[in-house]
Enzyme design. Structure first.
Site, PDB file in Angstrom:
ATOM      1  N   TYR A  51       0.818  -1.258  -0.025  1.00  0.00           N
ATOM      2  CA  TYR A  51      -0.077  -0.112  -0.070  1.00  0.00           C
ATOM      3  C   TYR A  51       0.730   1.262  -0.076  1.00  0.00           C
ATOM      4  O   TYR A  51       0.576   2.421  -0.309  1.00  0.00           O
ATOM      5  CB  TYR A  51      -1.131   0.000   1.265  1.00  0.00           C
ATOM      6  CG  TYR A  51      -2.187  -0.809   1.123  1.00  0.00           C
ATOM      7  CD1 TYR A  51      -2.466  -1.753   0.083  1.00  0.00           C
ATOM      8  CD2 TYR A  51      -2.575  -1.552   2.218  1.00  0.00           C
ATOM      9  CE1 TYR A  51      -3.135  -2.559  -0.005  1.00  0.00           C
ATOM     10  CE2 TYR A  51      -3.711  -2.190   2.372  1.00  0.00           C
ATOM     11  CZ  TYR A  51      -4.053  -3.047   1.150  1.00  0.00           C
ATOM     12  OH  TYR A  51      -4.978  -3.980   0.941  1.00  0.00           O
ATOM     13  N   ASP A  86      -3.027 -18.203   2.262  1.00  0.00           N
ATOM     14  CA  ASP A  86      -4.122 -19.072   1.858  1.00  0.00           C
ATOM     15  C   ASP A  86      -4.699 -20.032   3.019  1.00  0.00           C
ATOM     16  O   ASP A  86      -5.776 -20.035   3.102  1.00  0.00           O
ATOM     17  CB  ASP A  86      -3.885 -19.599   0.479  1.00  0.00           C
ATOM     18  CG  ASP A  86      -2.579 -20.271   0.378  1.00  0.00           C
ATOM     19  OD1 ASP A  86      -1.780 -20.098   1.176  1.00  0.00           O
ATOM     20  OD2 ASP A  86      -2.155 -21.067  -0.554  1.00  0.00           O
ATOM     21  N   ASP A 123     -10.973  -9.016   7.743  1.00  0.00           N
ATOM     22  CA  ASP A 123     -12.152  -9.047   7.482  1.00  0.00           C
ATOM     23  C   ASP A 123     -12.665 -10.312   7.060  1.00  0.00           C
ATOM     24  O   ASP A 123     -14.300 -10.679   7.448  1.00  0.00           O
ATOM     25  CB  ASP A 123     -12.379  -8.278   6.191  1.00  0.00           C
ATOM     26  CG  ASP A 123     -12.526  -6.793   5.950  1.00  0.00           C
ATOM     27  OD1 ASP A 123     -12.096  -6.207   6.971  1.00  0.00           O
ATOM     28  OD2 ASP A 123     -12.888  -6.076   5.205  1.00  0.00           O
ATOM     29  N   ASP A 146      -5.120  -6.990   5.830  1.00  0.00           N
ATOM     30  CA  ASP A 146      -6.420  -6.201   5.411  1.00  0.00           C
ATOM     31  C   ASP A 146      -7.459  -7.250   5.385  1.00  0.00           C
ATOM     32  O   ASP A 146      -8.987  -7.284   5.447  1.00  0.00           O
ATOM     33  CB  ASP A 146      -6.047  -5.510   4.235  1.00  0.00           C
ATOM     34  CG  ASP A 146      -7.402  -4.307   3.779  1.00  0.00           C
ATOM     35  OD1 ASP A 146      -8.263  -4.591   4.677  1.00  0.00           O
ATOM     36  OD2 ASP A 146      -6.998  -3.736   2.936  1.00  0.00           O
TER      37      ASP A 146
END
Length: 377
Positions: free
Chosen positions: A146, A230, A258, A254
């Protein structure tokens, strides 16, 4: 950390979308603690987003910047909106949340994941999977893809467009967030799981090697394990109770946090704390915010879940004000409210009464009165 005798300055920045709605409720909770528990703090409200942009030409006006600069802690609501926003991209970027994270060097993002037994009927995962879930994801917040350079969009010689970003980490960037994870684990169950993609990415090879080296040098008393990202996503859904502290890079954190929201019933339930380095006076800048976004589709309807913001106040009490008993009291009050049947639309079982944002705030304040009275009896 600040001692209880110090007056802590808190900047309250509701922001955009549902941000002001949920932050209004968490501000009420802060006021309750000031009035009923003698928590030493001053609150300063500040605007961010479209409203100040229309008045000043800046999403982050000077008054708000000053409030946040002076604050020990920032209680943040949300940022962002629909694609038809009236704020130009350049103005948005100039006052972006990413920029604030970088400005204050808020490198360690803590996201607690705790399953509430009261929400087992409405949670998307089975009750037996959620039983006993209590872990923290620490996301590195000011480096990685980012923030990496070069980045951009270009047109190639054959007319195709190409977008590119740079994922990169240095030894110091990895070690300081790793140290935060190990230190937190020492206060919990003593287990750290580091998540990377070292079978593919050179950045992750360095990440894993630095995690192992720091563990050997300073934290051999803490258990360290590793997962590829993963597999980590699968394990969070399959058996989330196995985790204590999970630490990972910016983009992986990130996504995984979630994903882990489903272990708490709703994204609206998740709080977070973003912490900067400790200065020579023992203080550290901190920004507290719910994990959810601005949710423009429900903004202004009064139905948003304020519990993520309210639980962020619990983190503020614990990490900035150094008042763990008050933090525990607030978390107990939230669970008491949920156990009594208090539900906003996002966590309501079929047929359950759905409370408004304000009504959920009322329910938490009533529960605070109740558990506080019981404690003092």
């Amino acid at each position: 950390m600040s001692t209880q005798s110090n007056m802590i300055k808190v900047a309250v920045v509701g922001g955009e979308g549902i941000g002001p709605e949920v932050t209004t409720q968490s501000r009420r909770v802060l006021e309750w603690f000031a009035a009923n528990r003698g928590v030493p703090m001053t609150l300063r409200d500040a605007e961010y987003g479209l409203i100040p942009y229309l008045k000043t030409g800046k999403v982050l006006p000077e008054d708000t910047a000053e409030a946040m600069d002076e604050a020990d802690a920032i209680l943040w609501g949300a940022t962002g909106g629909p694609e038809t926003t009236e704020v130009p991209a350049a103005a948005r970027k100039a006052g972006s949340l990413l920029g604030l994270r970088s400005k204050y060097d808020l490198y360690a993002n803590l996201r607690p994941i705790a399953a509430s037994p009261s929400l087992s009927a409405s949670a998307p995962l089975k009750a037996e999977v959620l039983d006993g879930v209590d872990f923290v994801i620490i996301r590195e917040l000011t480096s990685g893809i980012y923030f990496g350079e070069p980045r951009g969009i270009e047109t190639l010689h054959d007319g195709q467009r190409r977008g590119f970003n740079t994922e990169q980490y240095t030894t110091n960037q990895i070690r300081r967030v790793a140290r935060a994870a190990f230190e937190l684990a020492r206060t919990r169950r003593g287990k750290v799981c580091s998540v990377d993609k070292a079978n593919v990415l050179e950045t992750s090879v360095v990440w894993r090697e630095e995690m192992i080296a720091l563990h050997k040098e300073e934290f051999s008393d803490v258990e360290l394990t590793h997962l590829y990202v993963d597999n980590a996503a699968m394990q969070i859904v399959r058996e989330p109770r196995q985790f204590d502290v999970m630490v990972t890079g910016n983009i992986f954190g990130d996504i995984l946090s979630d994903c882990a929201a489903m272990a708490s019933g709703s994204l609206g339930m998740l709080p977070s704390a973003s912490l900067g380095p400790v200065d020579r006076y023992g203080r550290r800048k901190a920004l507290y915010e719910p994990v959810h976004g601005s949710a423009p589709d429900i903004a202004g309807k009064g139905i948003a879940n304020p519990l993520g913001s309210i639980l962020s106040v619990a983190m503020l009490l614990r990490l900035t004000l150094n008042r763990p008993e008050d933090a525990d009291l607030l978390e107990q009050a939230v669970q008491t409210a949920l156990a009594s049947g208090a539900r906003t639309a996002d966590i309501a079982e079929a047929g359950a009464k759905k409370l408004s944002t304000v009504e959920m705030g009322d329910a938490v304040l009533r529960a605070l009165d109740k558990v506080s009275a019981k404690e003092n009896a």
